[in-house]
Write a protein that holds these residues in place. Structure first.
Motif, PDB file in Angstrom:
ATOM      1  N   ALA A 163     -35.520  -9.249  -2.148  1.00 35.52           N
ATOM      2  CA  ALA A 163     -35.148  -9.892  -1.056  1.00 35.52           C
ATOM      3  C   ALA A 163     -36.486  -9.127   0.224  1.00 35.52           C
ATOM      4  CB  ALA A 163     -33.926  -8.649   0.141  1.00 35.52           C
ATOM      5  N   LYS A 164     -37.239  -7.782  -0.053  1.00 31.00           N
ATOM      6  CA  LYS A 164     -38.115  -7.775   0.906  1.00 31.00           C
ATOM      7  C   LYS A 164     -39.505  -8.138   0.352  1.00 31.00           C
ATOM      8  CE  LYS A 164     -41.635  -3.241   0.923  1.00 31.00           C
ATOM      9  NZ  LYS A 164     -41.795  -2.569   0.678  1.00 31.00           N
ATOM     10  N   MET A 165     -39.752  -8.769  -1.132  1.00 30.30           N
ATOM     11  CA  MET A 165     -41.166  -9.255  -1.604  1.00 30.30           C
ATOM     12  C   MET A 165     -40.661 -10.771  -1.270  1.00 30.30           C
ATOM     13  SD  MET A 165     -43.035  -7.156  -2.725  1.00 30.30           S
ATOM     14  CE  MET A 165     -43.922  -8.465  -2.969  1.00 30.30           C
ATOM     15  N   MET A 166     -40.024 -11.992  -0.943  1.00 31.33           N
ATOM     16  CA  MET A 166     -39.407 -12.625  -1.162  1.00 31.33           C
ATOM     17  C   MET A 166     -39.873 -12.939   0.045  1.00 31.33           C
ATOM     18  SD  MET A 166     -36.263 -13.733  -3.475  1.00 31.33           S
ATOM     19  CE  MET A 166     -36.908 -16.022  -3.035  1.00 31.33           C
ATOM     20  N   LEU A 167     -39.344 -12.165   0.764  1.00 35.26           N
ATOM     21  CA  LEU A 167     -39.023 -12.638   3.008  1.00 35.26           C
ATOM     22  C   LEU A 167     -41.281 -12.218   3.265  1.00 35.26           C
ATOM     23  CD1 LEU A 167     -36.279 -10.314   4.497  1.00 35.26           C
ATOM     24  CD2 LEU A 167     -36.598 -12.951   4.218  1.00 35.26           C
ATOM     25  N   ALA A 168     -41.610 -11.092   2.384  1.00 41.62           N
ATOM     26  CA  ALA A 168     -42.844 -11.059   2.644  1.00 41.62           C
ATOM     27  C   ALA A 168     -43.729 -12.616   2.103  1.00 41.62           C
ATOM     28  CB  ALA A 168     -43.407  -9.697   2.176  1.00 41.62           C
ATOM     29  N   VAL A 169     -43.472 -12.812   1.034  1.00 39.07           N
ATOM     30  CA  VAL A 169     -44.078 -14.248   0.485  1.00 39.07           C
ATOM     31  C   VAL A 169     -44.207 -14.955   1.858  1.00 39.07           C
ATOM     32  CG1 VAL A 169     -44.574 -15.474  -1.130  1.00 39.07           C
ATOM     33  CG2 VAL A 169     -44.657 -13.305  -1.494  1.00 39.07           C
ATOM     34  N   ALA A 170     -42.528 -15.551   2.255  1.00 37.35           N
ATOM     35  CA  ALA A 170     -42.677 -16.767   2.551  1.00 37.35           C
ATOM     36  C   ALA A 170     -42.697 -16.466   4.308  1.00 37.35           C
ATOM     37  CB  ALA A 170     -41.222 -16.929   2.607  1.00 37.35           C
ATOM     38  N   GLY A 171     -43.535 -14.789   5.003  1.00 36.71           N
ATOM     39  CA  GLY A 171     -43.600 -14.619   5.962  1.00 36.71           C
ATOM     40  C   GLY A 171     -42.864 -14.291   6.825  1.00 36.71           C
ATOM     41  N   LYS A 172     -41.694 -14.422   6.441  1.00 42.77           N
ATOM     42  CA  LYS A 172     -40.632 -14.226   7.107  1.00 42.77           C
ATOM     43  C   LYS A 172     -39.924 -13.300   7.815  1.00 42.77           C
ATOM     44  CE  LYS A 172     -40.606 -18.509   7.658  1.00 42.77           C
ATOM     45  NZ  LYS A 172     -40.816 -19.192   9.092  1.00 42.77           N
ATOM     46  N   THR A 173     -40.866 -11.570   7.183  1.00 36.52           N
ATOM     47  CA  THR A 173     -40.661 -10.412   7.218  1.00 36.52           C
ATOM     48  C   THR A 173     -39.423 -10.318   8.523  1.00 36.52           C
ATOM     49  OG1 THR A 173     -42.166 -10.054   5.866  1.00 36.52           O
ATOM     50  CG2 THR A 173     -40.816  -7.944   7.558  1.00 36.52           C
ATOM     51  N   GLN A 174     -40.144 -10.397   9.443  1.00 37.19           N
ATOM     52  CA  GLN A 174     -39.697 -10.358  10.968  1.00 37.19           C
ATOM     53  C   GLN A 174     -38.067 -10.954  11.393  1.00 37.19           C
ATOM     54  OE1 GLN A 174     -42.138 -10.494  14.152  1.00 37.19           O
ATOM     55  NE2 GLN A 174     -43.461  -8.848  13.438  1.00 37.19           N
ATOM     56  N   ARG A 175     -38.224 -11.881  10.387  1.00 31.12           N
ATOM     57  CA  ARG A 175     -37.001 -13.555  10.683  1.00 31.12           C
ATOM     58  C   ARG A 175     -35.928 -12.811   9.979  1.00 31.12           C
ATOM     59  NH1 ARG A 175     -37.448 -19.301   9.954  1.00 31.12           N
ATOM     60  NH2 ARG A 175     -36.631 -19.000   7.658  1.00 31.12           N
ATOM     61  N   GLY A 176     -35.958 -12.320   9.091  1.00 29.45           N
ATOM     62  CA  GLY A 176     -35.043 -11.345   8.482  1.00 29.45           C
ATOM     63  C   GLY A 176     -34.148 -12.287   7.005  1.00 29.45           C
ATOM     64  N   TYR A 177     -34.302 -13.741   7.145  1.00 35.83           N
ATOM     65  CA  TYR A 177     -34.076 -14.269   6.011  1.00 35.83           C
ATOM     66  C   TYR A 177     -34.418 -15.421   5.686  1.00 35.83           C
ATOM     67  CZ  TYR A 177     -32.657 -17.424  10.733  1.00 35.83           C
ATOM     68  OH  TYR A 177     -33.133 -18.114  11.542  1.00 35.83           O
ATOM     69  N   LEU A 178     -34.388 -16.885   5.111  1.00 34.94           N
ATOM     70  CA  LEU A 178     -35.272 -17.518   4.494  1.00 34.94           C
ATOM     71  C   LEU A 178     -34.634 -18.867   4.858  1.00 34.94           C
ATOM     72  CD1 LEU A 178     -36.085 -16.392   0.912  1.00 34.94           C
ATOM     73  CD2 LEU A 178     -37.744 -16.323   2.678  1.00 34.94           C
ATOM     74  N   GLY A 179     -35.509 -20.134   5.174  1.00 37.56           N
ATOM     75  CA  GLY A 179     -34.632 -21.253   5.696  1.00 37.56           C
ATOM     76  C   GLY A 179     -35.150 -22.013   4.631  1.00 37.56           C
ATOM     77  N   GLU A 180     -34.679 -23.627   4.569  1.00 38.38           N
ATOM     78  CA  GLU A 180     -34.357 -24.283   3.720  1.00 38.38           C
ATOM     79  C   GLU A 180     -36.165 -24.473   3.098  1.00 38.38           C
ATOM     80  OE1 GLU A 180     -31.711 -27.667   3.783  1.00 38.38           O
ATOM     81  OE2 GLU A 180     -30.977 -26.465   5.065  1.00 38.38           O
TER      82      GLU A 180
END
Length: 292
Positions: A163-180
């Motif tokens: 989860a940490k890596m995917m958020l980091a790759v998508a640049g959404k670490t601060q938001r904490g979740y991934l969007g579509e």
């Protein structure tokens, strides 16, 4: 003169009669002799027939005796041959078993040596690979830590790292979740690395590609569209995210391959322990477009 002539005729005829009688007597004697010879021949023939019958009877008895002896001898010879064959077969089988055991022992010893050598080589290669950083050429992110966690069986920590890596790759670490959109644009190479590590170290039990196949089997379409509650609940039940109609909380997830359902992990796309179904449908679609 007539008397004298008649006398001469009578004397002549008498002489002829005597000669005829003499000849008859001789013929009779010859006939008697032949009769005696014939009788003798008849007796001889009778004796010969008796002798022939006796000889034939003796020959038959001798033939039967010889046949009986031959039968007994043949049976004895057959019994001896069978005993010899059994003895030879037993010896041959014993020798063959000994040879097979020896060959098997040698082969097993060689095989064990080869296996040990191969295992040693594989261990060396594995150690070398483990020490080699796993870096995505697309994003530049390093997945070595995820590899170490999965290799050592730290499944919960590996799920958190994912989860940490995917958020980091998508640049959404601060938001904490991934969007579509984040999922639709997620780098294929990074997604391929993450999925490959999960599938490899779980022996095909966990991974995004495993979840995608279960999702499709439950009726979901990997086109990014919401499949509907029925299919989505069926999928969640299948991977063990729902039990008895209730969604699991984070503390109830199973982080053990021995007791977890197939496709149970990773569970990284979540907000407050709730799964965003549209996001997961997008992930399935992204897996298809990335050929995973």
């Amino acid at each position: 003169k007539r008397i004298a002539a008649a006398k001469r005729v009578w004397q002549l005829s008498q002489s002829q009669v005597e000669s005829a009688q003499l000849m008859v007597s001789k013929v009779q004697s010859q006939l008697d002799e032949m009769t005696r010879k014939i009788d003798g021949f008849t007796q001889s023939q009778s004796q010969l027939e008796s002798q022939i019958e006796a000889i034939a009877s003796q020959l038959q008895s001798q033939s039967q005796a010889i046949a009986s002896q031959l039968k007994s001898q043949n049976e004895a010879i057959a019994s001896q041959l069978q005993s010899q064959n059994e003895a030879i077969a037993s010896q041959s089988q014993s020798r063959l078993e000994s040879q097979i055991e020896a060959i098997a022992s040698q082969s097993q010893s060689r095989l064990e040596s080869q296996i040990e050598a191969i295992a040693s080589q594989l261990q060396s290669i594995t150690e070398a690979v483990a020490d080699t950083p796993i870096v995505s050429s697309s994003s530049g992110f390093d997945y070595t830590q995820l590899h170490r966690l999965l290799k050592s069986g730290q499944w919960k920590a590996a799920d958190q790292e994912t989860a940490k890596m995917m958020l980091a790759v998508a640049g959404k670490t601060q938001r904490g979740y991934l969007g579509e959109n984040d999922i639709e644009n997620f780098p294929c190479e990074d997604l391929r690395i993450i999925d490959g590590l999960w599938v490899k170290h779980s022996n095909g039990l966990f991974g995004f590609s495993v979840q995608k196949q279960i999702y499709i089997n439950c009726g979901g379409k990997p086109d990014g569209s919401y499949p509907g509650d029925t299919i989505w609940y069926r999928f969640a039940d299948e991977v063990g995210w729902r039990v008895g109609g209730s969604w699991l909380s984070s503390k109830d997830y199973t982080f053990s391959p021995g007791s977890a359902k197939r496709g149970h992990l990773p569970f990284t796309i979540r907000i407050d322990n709730w799964v965003y179904t549209d996001m997961y449908s997008s992930l399935a679609h992204r897996l298809v477009t990335c050929s995973i």
